[in-house]
Scaffold this motif. Sequence first.
Motif, PDB file in Angstrom:
ATOM      1  N   VAL A   1       0.838  -1.202   0.000  1.00 45.17           N
ATOM      2  CA  VAL A   1       0.000   0.000   0.000  1.00 45.17           C
ATOM      3  C   VAL A   1       0.869   1.246   0.000  1.00 45.17           C
ATOM      4  O   VAL A   1       0.599   2.219  -0.726  1.00 45.17           O
ATOM      5  N   ARG A   2       1.916   1.257   0.814  1.00 49.74           N
ATOM      6  CA  ARG A   2       2.819   2.411   0.875  1.00 49.74           C
ATOM      7  C   ARG A   2       3.481   2.678  -0.474  1.00 49.74           C
ATOM      8  O   ARG A   2       3.523   3.822  -0.947  1.00 49.74           O
ATOM      9  N   ASP A   3       3.994   1.631  -1.128  1.00 47.15           N
ATOM     10  CA  ASP A   3       4.652   1.817  -2.428  1.00 47.15           C
ATOM     11  C   ASP A   3       3.664   2.242  -3.503  1.00 47.15           C
ATOM     12  O   ASP A   3       4.011   3.015  -4.411  1.00 47.15           O
ATOM     13  N   THR A   4       2.426   1.770  -3.433  1.00 41.96           N
ATOM     14  CA  THR A   4       1.415   2.199  -4.403  1.00 41.96           C
ATOM     15  C   THR A   4       1.070   3.667  -4.231  1.00 41.96           C
ATOM     16  O   THR A   4       0.925   4.414  -5.211  1.00 41.96           O
ATOM     17  N   GLY A   5       0.947   4.128  -2.973  1.00 46.52           N
ATOM     18  CA  GLY A   5       0.635   5.528  -2.730  1.00 46.52           C
ATOM     19  C   GLY A   5       1.756   6.469  -3.115  1.00 46.52           C
ATOM     20  O   GLY A   5       1.496   7.588  -3.585  1.00 46.52           O
ATOM     21  N   LEU A   6       3.001   6.039  -2.957  1.00 44.56           N
ATOM     22  CA  LEU A   6       4.152   6.885  -3.287  1.00 44.56           C
ATOM     23  C   LEU A   6       4.703   6.616  -4.683  1.00 44.56           C
ATOM     24  O   LEU A   6       5.692   7.250  -5.068  1.00 44.56           O
ATOM     25  N   SER A   7       4.086   5.675  -5.417  1.00 44.06           N
ATOM     26  CA  SER A   7       4.538   5.317  -6.772  1.00 44.06           C
ATOM     27  C   SER A   7       5.989   4.855  -6.756  1.00 44.06           C
ATOM     28  O   SER A   7       6.812   5.284  -7.585  1.00 44.06           O
ATOM     29  N   VAL A   8       6.310   3.973  -5.806  1.00 42.74           N
ATOM     30  CA  VAL A   8       7.657   3.419  -5.683  1.00 42.74           C
ATOM     31  C   VAL A   8       7.626   1.973  -6.151  1.00 42.74           C
ATOM     32  O   VAL A   8       6.746   1.199  -5.744  1.00 42.74           O
ATOM     33  N   LYS A   9       8.576   1.595  -6.974  1.00 39.23           N
ATOM     34  CA  LYS A   9       8.670   0.230  -7.479  1.00 39.23           C
ATOM     35  C   LYS A   9       9.763  -0.515  -6.723  1.00 39.23           C
ATOM     36  O   LYS A   9      10.874  -0.006  -6.549  1.00 39.23           O
ATOM     37  N   ASP A  10       9.437  -1.726  -6.267  1.00 38.76           N
ATOM     38  CA  ASP A  10      10.397  -2.516  -5.503  1.00 38.76           C
ATOM     39  C   ASP A  10      11.569  -2.928  -6.387  1.00 38.76           C
ATOM     40  O   ASP A  10      11.397  -3.342  -7.537  1.00 38.76           O
ATOM     41  N   GLU A  11      12.787  -2.786  -5.847  1.00 40.30           N
ATOM     42  CA  GLU A  11      13.991  -3.097  -6.609  1.00 40.30           C
ATOM     43  C   GLU A  11      14.891  -4.114  -5.908  1.00 40.30           C
ATOM     44  O   GLU A  11      16.015  -4.333  -6.332  1.00 40.30           O
TER      45      GLU A  11
END
Length: 424
Positions: free
Chosen positions: A96-106
Amino acid sequence: MATSLGSNTYNRQNWEDSDFPILCQTCLGENPYIRMTKEKFGKECKICARPFTVFRWCPGVRMRFKKTEVCQTCSKMKNVCQTCLLDLEYGLPIQVRDTGLSVKDEVPRSDVNKEYYTQNMEREIANSDGTRPVGLLGKAPSSSEMLLKLARTTPYYKRNRPHICSFWVKGECKRGEECPYRHEKPTDPDDPLADQNIKDRFYGINDPVASKLLMRASSMPRLDIPEDKSITTLYIGGLGEDVTDSELRSHFYQFGEIRTITIVQRQQCAFIQFATRQAAETAAEKSFNKLIINGRRLNVKWGRSQAARGKEKDGVTESGIRLEPVPGLPGALPPPPMSDEDASTNYFNLAPSSSPAVMNLGLPPPPGVAMPPPPGFGPPMFHTMDAMAPPMPPPMIMRPPGQVHYPSQDPQRMGAHASRHGGP
């Protein structure tokens, strides 16, 4: 002595030794005084498989013992709690946090690339000041509207409850109230929340809790802007007893000039009226489902118009009572001042009627009754009654319509500047 540590026994210089865990308030518990056991290199991290220091404690009475599950390096990479793997700032799953901040897991998945990536992250963490996350998360925007709406403002201690007693489920538990486990019906195995994996939560994939929260965010109610342009008032609910007038003013004054703030302690709500409609719309947009004061999430709604409250038509309610306009409110400015002729006419209309017990205070006479002449133009009876009547006050001169006075226009007010309002 530590237990079996797998394939990382050859590289002991990268083993983690820490003095205190990285925990959220929920996992730590509400008791400020707790006992912790510390086991150096007690377990392998469930993400990077490196040995780390394991902490174990009980967060409170009638709660289960908890322990750290991942190392501090993995915790700092994702800015999450070492036990529940929820974001430390919002209390939400990583997905949810990465979706809200538009961060892609690397984070890589293979062992060799994962070890190399972890060493680079440790180097970046050592060079940082420790106040901001590292990696892509440190470059992401600081906040998101969706995260502010879903964020948990208070700890959720229900998550620390004991596990369900398997003997009670089979009907074989003989401990009764002394049993440290819960005597409740277990979760339906078909429920998606019953199948949670710690690695899926860390990598932000296939997380049932995150899917439920994202679905809730998509179906959240929105604050519609009323069509009545005269509405400039916002309703603030759920204040409690701690929120004060100054705290509300310090938050909402950034959006525009405030006319009045009215707090109703009995209903634990407040009404904030802005000077302009644009300021009210901006305040509603920036505060709806995101206003948190003293740890309380406040409810923000638009105020209702006069027509919606009293169902008025041209200032007259359904019961036939005419409502006088309130000076200073939009669409209800005071009438212009009366001229000398109107004032004299109004004064003469205050003369006594033909009945000595009834005073005609500016109202039209009843049918069939003639209006008496002014004092000095009629029979002596009117002179006598005029002498008996109390002296009439002079007509009230109301303020002419114009620019409404606001608190910041007072030059005696602390912090006021004349140049701000067009002065020299």
